[in-house]
Motif scaffolding. Structure first.
Motif, PDB file in Angstrom:
ATOM      1  N   CYS A   1     104.512 -33.092  88.770  1.00  0.00           N
ATOM      2  CA  CYS A   1     105.593 -32.571  87.920  1.00  0.00           C
ATOM      3  C   CYS A   1     106.922 -32.602  88.670  1.00  0.00           C
ATOM      4  CB  CYS A   1     105.300 -31.137  87.482  1.00  0.00           C
ATOM      5  SG  CYS A   1     103.839 -30.962  86.464  1.00  0.00           S
ATOM      6  N   LEU A   2     106.869 -32.291  89.963  1.00  0.00           N
ATOM      7  CA  LEU A   2     108.071 -32.333  90.791  1.00  0.00           C
ATOM      8  C   LEU A   2     108.577 -33.779  90.890  1.00  0.00           C
ATOM      9  CD1 LEU A   2     108.709 -30.377  94.051  1.00  0.00           C
ATOM     10  CD2 LEU A   2     109.273 -32.789  93.932  1.00  0.00           C
TER      11      LEU A   2
ATOM     12  N   ARG B   1     116.971 -24.474  86.039  1.00  0.00           N
ATOM     13  CA  ARG B   1     115.975 -24.557  84.978  1.00  0.00           C
ATOM     14  C   ARG B   1     114.572 -24.607  85.574  1.00  0.00           C
ATOM     15  NH1 ARG B   1     114.166 -29.892  83.570  1.00  0.00           N
ATOM     16  NH2 ARG B   1     115.027 -31.466  84.991  1.00  0.00           N
ATOM     17  N   VAL B   2     113.604 -24.298  84.744  1.00  0.00           N
ATOM     18  CA  VAL B   2     112.209 -24.263  85.169  1.00  0.00           C
ATOM     19  C   VAL B   2     111.430 -25.334  84.416  1.00  0.00           C
ATOM     20  CG1 VAL B   2     110.103 -22.852  85.336  1.00  0.00           C
ATOM     21  CG2 VAL B   2     112.363 -21.792  85.655  1.00  0.00           C
ATOM     22  N   VAL B   3     110.628 -26.102  85.145  1.00  0.00           N
ATOM     23  CA  VAL B   3     109.787 -27.146  84.550  1.00  0.00           C
ATOM     24  C   VAL B   3     108.336 -26.670  84.565  1.00  0.00           C
ATOM     25  CG1 VAL B   3     108.954 -29.529  84.777  1.00  0.00           C
ATOM     26  CG2 VAL B   3     111.344 -28.969  85.317  1.00  0.00           C
ATOM     27  N   GLN B   4     107.658 -26.862  83.456  1.00  0.00           N
ATOM     28  CA  GLN B   4     106.251 -26.467  83.363  1.00  0.00           C
ATOM     29  C   GLN B   4     105.329 -27.640  83.643  1.00  0.00           C
ATOM     30  OE1 GLN B   4     106.130 -24.744  79.378  1.00  0.00           O
ATOM     31  NE2 GLN B   4     106.285 -22.699  80.250  1.00  0.00           N
ATOM     32  N   ASP B   5     104.116 -27.338  84.142  1.00  0.00           N
ATOM     33  CA  ASP B   5     103.133 -28.393  84.377  1.00  0.00           C
ATOM     34  C   ASP B   5     102.368 -28.689  83.094  1.00  0.00           C
ATOM     35  OD1 ASP B   5     101.168 -26.401  84.127  1.00  0.00           O
ATOM     36  OD2 ASP B   5     100.941 -26.141  86.287  1.00  0.00           O
ATOM     37  N   LEU B   6     101.384 -29.567  83.178  1.00  0.00           N
ATOM     38  CA  LEU B   6     100.661 -29.989  81.984  1.00  0.00           C
ATOM     39  C   LEU B   6      99.827 -28.871  81.367  1.00  0.00           C
ATOM     40  CD1 LEU B   6      99.508 -33.565  83.095  1.00  0.00           C
ATOM     41  CD2 LEU B   6     101.405 -32.952  81.568  1.00  0.00           C
ATOM     42  N   ASP B   7      99.560 -27.818  82.156  1.00  0.00           N
ATOM     43  CA  ASP B   7      98.834 -26.659  81.638  1.00  0.00           C
ATOM     44  C   ASP B   7      99.768 -25.593  81.078  1.00  0.00           C
ATOM     45  OD1 ASP B   7      96.289 -27.666  82.239  1.00  0.00           O
ATOM     46  OD2 ASP B   7      96.449 -27.000  84.322  1.00  0.00           O
TER      47      ASP B   7
ATOM     48  N   ILE C   1     106.707 -24.212  92.770  1.00  0.00           N
ATOM     49  CA  ILE C   1     106.499 -22.765  92.867  1.00  0.00           C
ATOM     50  C   ILE C   1     105.101 -22.403  92.383  1.00  0.00           C
ATOM     51  CG2 ILE C   1     108.935 -22.182  92.542  1.00  0.00           C
ATOM     52  CD1 ILE C   1     108.141 -21.539  89.546  1.00  0.00           C
ATOM     53  N   GLY C   2     104.688 -21.181  92.715  1.00  0.00           N
ATOM     54  CA  GLY C   2     103.518 -20.599  92.094  1.00  0.00           C
ATOM     55  C   GLY C   2     103.889 -20.174  90.677  1.00  0.00           C
ATOM     56  N   PRO C   3     102.928 -20.129  89.760  1.00  0.00           N
ATOM     57  CA  PRO C   3     103.222 -19.887  88.347  1.00  0.00           C
ATOM     58  C   PRO C   3     103.956 -18.591  88.039  1.00  0.00           C
ATOM     59  CG  PRO C   3     100.978 -20.699  88.607  1.00  0.00           C
ATOM     60  CD  PRO C   3     101.497 -20.422  89.987  1.00  0.00           C
TER      61      PRO C   3
END
Length: 280
Positions: A103-104, A263-269, A242-244
């Motif tokens: 994701c990064l 801003r914050v990017v989310q992973d596939l989960d 980061i940790g969730p």
């Protein structure tokens, strides 16, 4: 695994042994490790299943299964791990590349960059991948571990980006000079209190300094936030994994440091995974 066994019988025995040891997905690991012991592609295991195992292969397989049963990670037994479509050499000296870190990579590649800094480079998977994807870029990777620097250097050679990659021993920004239009990091973010809850593979076989800061898990972000502005070009970006549960705390640190467009990017989960910010 004494006596002559077919490859199929050996896999059944190994799977039962790994299941008894509490290993997740024991059948998959038994198959992958048999392929490694036999020095064939995992897709070809079915072809040798009816055949008796050569004694040398059987011995290697037995050793691999014994190590996996005490939760040595499969990647350490294979000596490599897949990351963003490439194979990276890994060992117990570096953090295993993880799918969520891709994701990064995606966030970093969303805009072009020329000069890259990877803080705590470890295996070099982030630095090397970004250089491989951005052919005109050059990059610096730093790590406090000499063993990690050697591993990252080897992976740069493996992926043929060594001419554009500089790997240095450094305590974060200590030996860093110049400015960068992209700074990335997957720092140790697990709180010391969370360490006992990690899987045995991670807790017992990955370097502690790559997992935890020995405190609340935010120590590395405080250090990065306090100094990163000195090393970013105008409009340069910083991206950290980061940790969730850490998005708000890390975003606040970046805001206090005078960074913008946070801003914050989310992973596939769907979990918070990357915090992005920009210099004025």
């Amino acid at each position: 695994m004494s006596g002559a066994q077919t490859a199929a019988q050996a896999m059944v025995t190994a799977t039962a042994r790994l299941r008894a040891a509490g290993v997740p997905d024991p059948a998959r690991d038994a198959r992958v490790l048999l392929a490694h012991a036999a020095r064939i592609e995992a897709s070809r295991v079915t072809l040798i299943a009816p055949e008796d195992l050569d004694p040398d292969i059987a011995e290697r397989y037995d050793q691999l299964i014994a190590l996996r049963a005490i939760r040595v990670p499969v990647s350490h037994l294979l000596g490599e791990r897949a990351f963003y479509g490439r194979r990276f050499k890994v060992s117990g000296e570096v953090l295993d590349p993880r799918p969520e870190t891709e994701c990064l990579i995606e966030a970093a590649l969303s805009l072009p960059f020329q000069r890259l800094l990877d803080l705590g480079t470890g295996s070099g998977c982030i630095l090397v991948t970004l250089l491989a994807e951005q052919q005109q870029a050059t990059g610096l990777g730093v790590d406090l571990s000499e063993a990690a620097c050697l591993q990252a250097s080897a992976n740069a050679v493996l992926q043929r980006v060594q001419a554009r990659a500089d790997i240095r021993l450094s305590d974060w920004f200590q030996t860093v000079d110049g400015k960068f239009d992209l700074i990335v990091s997957n720092p140790p973010y697990i709180a010391l209190s969370e360490m006992p809850g990690l899987s045995a593979e991670v807790r017992d076989h990955e370097p502690q300094m790559a997992l935890t800061d020995g405190g609340d898990g935010l120590g590395a972000y405080r250090r990065i936030a306090s100094e990163v502005g000195n090393y970013l070009t105008r409009g340069g970006r910083v991206l950290v994994e980061i940790g969730p549960t850490q998005a708000v705390a890390v975003a606040d640190l970046f805001e206090q440091a005078g960074l913008r467009q946070i801003r914050v990017v989310q992973d596939l989960d769907g979990r918070n995974r990357v915090v992005c910010a920009q210099a004025d």
